[in-house]
Design an enzyme around this catalytic site. Structure first.
Site, PDB file in Angstrom:
ATOM      1  N   LYS A 101       2.410  10.496   0.415  1.00  0.00           N
ATOM      2  CA  LYS A 101       3.456   9.980   1.321  1.00  0.00           C
ATOM      3  C   LYS A 101       4.721  10.819   1.129  1.00  0.00           C
ATOM      4  O   LYS A 101       5.243  10.912   0.016  1.00  0.00           O
ATOM      5  CB  LYS A 101       3.725   8.512   0.975  1.00  0.00           C
ATOM      6  CG  LYS A 101       4.928   7.910   1.673  1.00  0.00           C
ATOM      7  CD  LYS A 101       5.082   6.441   1.309  1.00  0.00           C
ATOM      8  CE  LYS A 101       6.372   5.860   1.843  1.00  0.00           C
ATOM      9  NZ  LYS A 101       6.579   4.462   1.398  1.00  0.00           N
ATOM     10  N   THR A 136       9.701  -1.001  -1.507  1.00  0.00           N
ATOM     11  CA  THR A 136      10.448  -0.949  -2.762  1.00  0.00           C
ATOM     12  C   THR A 136       9.945  -1.941  -3.816  1.00  0.00           C
ATOM     13  O   THR A 136      10.486  -1.977  -4.923  1.00  0.00           O
ATOM     14  CB  THR A 136      11.943  -1.261  -2.495  1.00  0.00           C
ATOM     15  OG1 THR A 136      12.017  -2.354  -1.577  1.00  0.00           O
ATOM     16  CG2 THR A 136      12.655  -0.058  -1.941  1.00  0.00           C
ATOM     17  N   VAL A 191      -4.774 -20.585 -15.221  1.00  0.00           N
ATOM     18  CA  VAL A 191      -3.856 -21.306 -16.107  1.00  0.00           C
ATOM     19  C   VAL A 191      -3.584 -22.664 -15.473  1.00  0.00           C
ATOM     20  O   VAL A 191      -3.088 -22.757 -14.349  1.00  0.00           O
ATOM     21  CB  VAL A 191      -2.542 -20.525 -16.303  1.00  0.00           C
ATOM     22  CG1 VAL A 191      -1.548 -21.340 -17.133  1.00  0.00           C
ATOM     23  CG2 VAL A 191      -2.824 -19.194 -16.969  1.00  0.00           C
ATOM     24  N   GLU A 229       0.809  -1.223   0.000  1.00  0.00           N
ATOM     25  CA  GLU A 229       0.000   0.000   0.000  1.00  0.00           C
ATOM     26  C   GLU A 229       0.836   1.264   0.000  1.00  0.00           C
ATOM     27  O   GLU A 229       0.293   2.345   0.083  1.00  0.00           O
ATOM     28  CB  GLU A 229      -0.912  -0.012   1.236  1.00  0.00           C
ATOM     29  CG  GLU A 229      -1.796  -1.245   1.305  1.00  0.00           C
ATOM     30  CD  GLU A 229      -2.794  -1.220   2.439  1.00  0.00           C
ATOM     31  OE1 GLU A 229      -2.461  -0.668   3.515  1.00  0.00           O
ATOM     32  OE2 GLU A 229      -3.910  -1.722   2.257  1.00  0.00           O
TER      33      GLU A 229
END
Ligand code: FAD
Length: 489
Positions: free
Chosen positions: A61, A327, A168, A32
């Protein structure tokens, strides 16, 4: 993200894109917080904030605030802000003070005092300034990841991406091992020249089908689990992610417009799932509450080849570094942009593939270094988890060089430049981390008592930043579409 940027980069006559996802399996549904790079994603995709932010309950942020990671005096919490243009005027003072303090003299080194975004976050200001303000401010976002996924799916489809909802069940390969087609459980066959594996931790194409090896990061990143629990807003929200150290990991607090996202990231070697949930409930004041907790396992590490055969592994399928600096989506975007560049320049040839793999491996490893440094520098004494982390000697050579330069009183910015690793986390970030944890030698003898020395530099910086902050709107004013009751009350 990949479908959107690919569709934007290549006209449909040249590249046809099919997006397959299984509603039955669903998405991981966490993630988030972003870095400022996500602004570029929306700019490249041609999507305005006013369009996507309200749809995804998004907020701004400006920084991450780390609390309780260090027990050293004055280091109970510190801010790791996204660097802004204004910081150019204060960074030198910050770096000089950090070096002075490393030489043993008592000067101000708290990152919060030297960086505009830290000052704005403390004042609950958003990133939007008066038009006359002449500097660019960097910021990222907080958002609901499920809503953002749906929003992007819609956009990608509007740009000509074909969308199939199916599981799949089988993957067919050519004789030379290249992927040929996906077979869905509804009996459909989807053929392709090139495949992008975004199947999350399952890594269905890359690891499971092509057998690409996975390199775990467990030697120096111990966390492998998370427990997640949203709460209503209990206080006015700030434009920052908070990361609070707990007994065997840390808890994130991420403010969205409609709720707080909270999650405890911990190591199952040191704490069981029930104990982690109980600790998180205690921390959130929800011991008696029936809010349901969601438990997740994390595979932390990266694949040996992000691009193998005719398949690119993106997102969790290609690797994951725990979310301390948010990250993961940043690396997804870096991976997509690098692939588009390579494809446009060189096509799908082995040299392009090898270059790409070296580049992505390096990105992962250098982000890993910065996260490892957080744990290595902690000074908590209250659990085996923190003591083991502080003693951990499994450090990469670049990380050793960074720490040696700092403790050896060298010019850290020059060392990062020499190592050519400042494009991952820059000198400002490293100074924030090292000074934020108070990683300094004892003060030299014969210092003037605290507060009586020459604090000229700090005062100048502080006044300058406060004057800058006057130009900014409150966070509530920056989110006019949001209903933030506690903040407005
Ligand atoms: C605890 C935690 C906190 C995190 N916090 C952050 C953060 O703050 N910031 C950040 O940037 N990132 C964060 N991340 C990472 C972030 O969640 C992911 O990078 C992001 O959600 C992308 O996930 P993904 O698309 O790779 O995988 P998923 O969300 O798992 O998506 C996998 C997709 O593949 C499909 N799929 C799988 N198998 C099949 C199949 N057989 N057939 C058809 N479809 C299939 C699924 O339906 C789904 O659509 C966090 C991760 C964790 C675990």
């Amino acid at each position: 993200m990949a479908a959107t940027l690919f569709a934007r980069a290549w006209p449909r006559e040249r590249v046809r894109i099919t997006l397959v996802e299984s509603p039955e399996i669903g998405i991981i549904g966490v993630g988030e917080g972003s870095t400022p790079l996500l602004r570029k994603f929306f700019a490249d995709a041609g999507i305005d904030e006013a369009e996507w932010m309200p749809r995804c309950n998004a907020t701004y942020k400006l920084n991450i605030r780390f609390s309780g990671w260090s027990t050293r005096p004055g280091c109970a919490s510190y801010s790791h802000p996204f660097p802004t243009q204004v910081d150019v005027h204060t960074t030198r003072a910050f770096f000089v003070n950090c070096l002075t303090r490393r030489l043993g003299l008592d000067v101000e080194t708290r990152p919060d005092v030297f960086n505009l975004n830290a000052v704005l976050a403390t004042a609950r200001k958003g990133p939007q300034a008066a038009e006359t303000f002449p500097f660019e401010v960097q910021y990222g976002y907080h958002f609901d990841s499920a809503l953002l996924g749906s929003f992007l799916r819609e956009r990608a489809c509007a740009m000509g991406v074909e969308h199939r909802q199916a599981r799949v069940a089988r993957i067919e390969q050519h004789e030379d091992g290249q992927l040929r087609s996906l077979h869905t459980d509804a009996g459909e066959v989807i053929e392709g020249d090139f495949f992008v594996d975004c199947t999350g931790f399952a890594s269905l194409l890359s690891q499971q089908t092509l057998g690409v090896a996975f390199k775990p990061f467990a030697a120096n990143l111990y966390n492998d689990s998370a427990v997640v629990m949203p709460t209503p807003h209990m206080a006015p929200i700030s434009p920052e992610t908070r990361s609070v150290a707990l007994s065997a990991g840390w808890c994130w607090h991420i403010p969205l417009t409609n709720r707080m996202g909270n999650g405890y990231v911990y190591s199952s070697r040191y704490l069981g799932a029930d104990a982690a949930e109980a600790e998180l409930r205690r921390h959130l004041g929800l011991l008696e509450s029936d809010v349901v907790a969601r438990h997740l396992q994390m595979r932390v590490g990266q694949v040996e080849r992000h691009w193998s055969h005719n398949c690119l592994a993106l997102g969790l399928s290609g690797g994951f570094i725990e979310p301390l600096e948010a990250t993961a989506l940043h690396l997804v975007q870096v991976g997509i942009e690098a692939f588009i560049r390579k494809f446009d320049l060189d096509g799908l040839n082995p040299t392009a593939r090898d270059d790409y793999n070296r580049f992505m491996d390096e990105r992962f490893e250098r982000v890993r270094d910065y996260i490892v440094a957080h744990y290595r520098l902690n000074s908590r004494q209250d659990s085996a988890y923190w003591l083991d982390n502080a003693r951990n000697d499994q450090l990469s050579n670049p990380l050793r060089s960074v720490l040696n330069a700092w403790h050896g009183r060298a010019d850290l910015a020059a060392e990062l430049d020499r190592l050519q690793i400042d494009s991952h986390f820059g000198a400002l970030s490293w100074h924030c981390l090292l000074s934020g944890y108070g990683a300094f030698p004892p003060l030299a003898a014969g210092q003037p008592p605290p507060g009586t020395g020459d604090r000229y530099i700090e005062l100048k910086v502080e006044r300058f930043l406060q004057r800058c902050a006057i130009n900014f709107r409150s966070l509530d004013e920056c989110l006019p579409w949001a209903d933030l009751p506690p903040a407005r009350a």
